[in-house]
Design a protein around this motif. Sequence first.
Motif, PDB file in Angstrom:
ATOM      1  N   ASN A 159       0.873  -1.167   0.000  1.00 44.45           N
ATOM      2  CA  ASN A 159       0.000   0.000   0.000  1.00 44.45           C
ATOM      3  C   ASN A 159       0.910   1.216   0.000  1.00 44.45           C
ATOM      4  O   ASN A 159       1.584   1.491   0.997  1.00 44.45           O
ATOM      5  N   GLY A 160       0.971   1.924  -1.127  1.00 45.51           N
ATOM      6  CA  GLY A 160       1.932   3.003  -1.293  1.00 45.51           C
ATOM      7  C   GLY A 160       1.852   4.063  -0.217  1.00 45.51           C
ATOM      8  O   GLY A 160       2.870   4.485   0.337  1.00 45.51           O
ATOM      9  N   THR A 161       0.634   4.498   0.110  1.00 49.55           N
ATOM     10  CA  THR A 161       0.463   5.558   1.112  1.00 49.55           C
ATOM     11  C   THR A 161       0.931   5.095   2.483  1.00 49.55           C
ATOM     12  O   THR A 161       1.671   5.812   3.177  1.00 49.55           O
ATOM     13  N   GLU A 162       0.519   3.894   2.877  1.00 48.94           N
ATOM     14  CA  GLU A 162       0.907   3.389   4.191  1.00 48.94           C
ATOM     15  C   GLU A 162       2.386   3.033   4.240  1.00 48.94           C
ATOM     16  O   GLU A 162       3.019   3.106   5.297  1.00 48.94           O
ATOM     17  N   ARG A 163       2.967   2.654   3.102  1.00 47.59           N
ATOM     18  CA  ARG A 163       4.416   2.408   3.054  1.00 47.59           C
ATOM     19  C   ARG A 163       5.187   3.681   3.365  1.00 47.59           C
ATOM     20  O   ARG A 163       6.168   3.661   4.102  1.00 47.59           O
ATOM     21  N   ILE A 164       4.762   4.788   2.775  1.00 43.59           N
ATOM     22  CA  ILE A 164       5.448   6.059   3.025  1.00 43.59           C
ATOM     23  C   ILE A 164       5.300   6.454   4.487  1.00 43.59           C
ATOM     24  O   ILE A 164       6.246   6.951   5.115  1.00 43.59           O
ATOM     25  N   GLN A 165       4.121   6.219   5.066  1.00 45.05           N
ATOM     26  CA  GLN A 165       3.937   6.485   6.492  1.00 45.05           C
ATOM     27  C   GLN A 165       4.891   5.633   7.328  1.00 45.05           C
ATOM     28  O   GLN A 165       5.454   6.105   8.330  1.00 45.05           O
ATOM     29  N   LEU A 166       5.079   4.382   6.911  1.00 41.52           N
ATOM     30  CA  LEU A 166       5.995   3.489   7.623  1.00 41.52           C
ATOM     31  C   LEU A 166       7.425   4.008   7.532  1.00 41.52           C
ATOM     32  O   LEU A 166       8.164   4.017   8.523  1.00 41.52           O
ATOM     33  N   LEU A 167       7.842   4.438   6.341  1.00 36.21           N
ATOM     34  CA  LEU A 167       9.194   4.968   6.168  1.00 36.21           C
ATOM     35  C   LEU A 167       9.413   6.183   7.060  1.00 36.21           C
ATOM     36  O   LEU A 167      10.465   6.310   7.712  1.00 36.21           O
ATOM     37  N   GLU A 168       8.437   7.079   7.105  1.00 34.58           N
ATOM     38  CA  GLU A 168       8.571   8.272   7.942  1.00 34.58           C
ATOM     39  C   GLU A 168       8.616   7.908   9.423  1.00 34.58           C
ATOM     40  O   GLU A 168       9.372   8.511  10.197  1.00 34.58           O
ATOM     41  N   ALA A 169       7.829   6.907   9.832  1.00 29.70           N
ATOM     42  CA  ALA A 169       7.839   6.474  11.236  1.00 29.70           C
ATOM     43  C   ALA A 169       9.187   5.871  11.616  1.00 29.70           C
ATOM     44  O   ALA A 169       9.731   6.153  12.693  1.00 29.70           O
ATOM     45  N   MET A 170       9.746   5.042  10.729  1.00 32.28           N
ATOM     46  CA  MET A 170      11.058   4.457  11.003  1.00 32.28           C
ATOM     47  C   MET A 170      12.149   5.530  10.980  1.00 32.28           C
ATOM     48  O   MET A 170      13.089   5.503  11.784  1.00 32.28           O
ATOM     49  N   GLY A 171      12.027   6.490  10.065  1.00 27.43           N
ATOM     50  CA  GLY A 171      12.986   7.584  10.024  1.00 27.43           C
ATOM     51  C   GLY A 171      12.956   8.407  11.293  1.00 27.43           C
ATOM     52  O   GLY A 171      14.008   8.799  11.826  1.00 27.43           O
ATOM     53  N   LYS A 172      11.756   8.663  11.811  1.00 26.93           N
ATOM     54  CA  LYS A 172      11.627   9.420  13.056  1.00 26.93           C
ATOM     55  C   LYS A 172      12.242   8.659  14.223  1.00 26.93           C
ATOM     56  O   LYS A 172      12.924   9.237  15.073  1.00 26.93           O
ATOM     57  N   LYS A 173      12.039   7.344  14.255  1.00 26.86           N
ATOM     58  CA  LYS A 173      12.570   6.524  15.344  1.00 26.86           C
ATOM     59  C   LYS A 173      14.096   6.500  15.322  1.00 26.86           C
ATOM     60  O   LYS A 173      14.742   6.493  16.378  1.00 26.86           O
ATOM     61  N   TYR A 174      14.682   6.492  14.132  1.00 28.93           N
ATOM     62  CA  TYR A 174      16.140   6.384  14.013  1.00 28.93           C
ATOM     63  C   TYR A 174      16.813   7.713  13.659  1.00 28.93           C
ATOM     64  O   TYR A 174      18.016   7.740  13.390  1.00 28.93           O
ATOM     65  N   GLY A 175      16.051   8.797  13.637  1.00 27.18           N
ATOM     66  CA  GLY A 175      16.635  10.110  13.383  1.00 27.18           C
ATOM     67  C   GLY A 175      17.142  10.285  11.962  1.00 27.18           C
ATOM     68  O   GLY A 175      18.186  10.909  11.740  1.00 27.18           O
TER      69      GLY A 175
END
Length: 201
Positions: A77-93
């Motif tokens: 799911n393209g939209t939810e994938r991007i949300q996942l990437l942003e969430a992981m990016g936030k967690k790891y800075g």
Amino acid sequence: MARVKPKRHGVVTDMTAMCDVAFLLLTFFILTTNFKKPDVEKIQPPSSISDKLLPETSLMTVDVTQDGRFFFQPVENGTERIQLLEAMGKKYGISFNSEERVAFAKVQSIGVPMNQLKSFLDLPEDEQKAYKSPTGIPMDSANKQVIDWVQQSLAINPEYKLAIKGDGATQYSKVKDLFEGLRDIDFYKFWLITTQEAGGK
């Protein structure tokens, strides 16, 4: 007196309508079928007699290779994938630009640590598919990035389901680390992908 036999005429059947129906059905099945994705790495799952089928939607997958490397396939799911990437990016800075977000929405599988993800997403698409990660995603008692991918995915959509595909020759300690990590986030229900035994029903 001899009976006169009527002249027989050959039966002509118009098959045009049948051909049209056959091609319509063929087109329908081709367009609606979910084709099996090629594996990122060669994995030979253990055999079983189970005949349960995997869910077709909202499925994320963790692959474990024979040498104990982990790969994560997010839900398609393209939209939810991007949300996942942003969430992981936030967690790891880590911050990702728009090109990297687009690349992540199309990527088949993630098999690199978070500190290498940006450089992986910057590769051309054909190089991404050919890339063989020497490490995979870290998954041990000290670094549980695989669990972070699963946990952040569930935070976006709690209805996501998880399937684990491990090689039959993978060391148990590697899979045990994964199971213990899932237990730590209170995630107990998942599918194990196996091959069908010859004698299975």
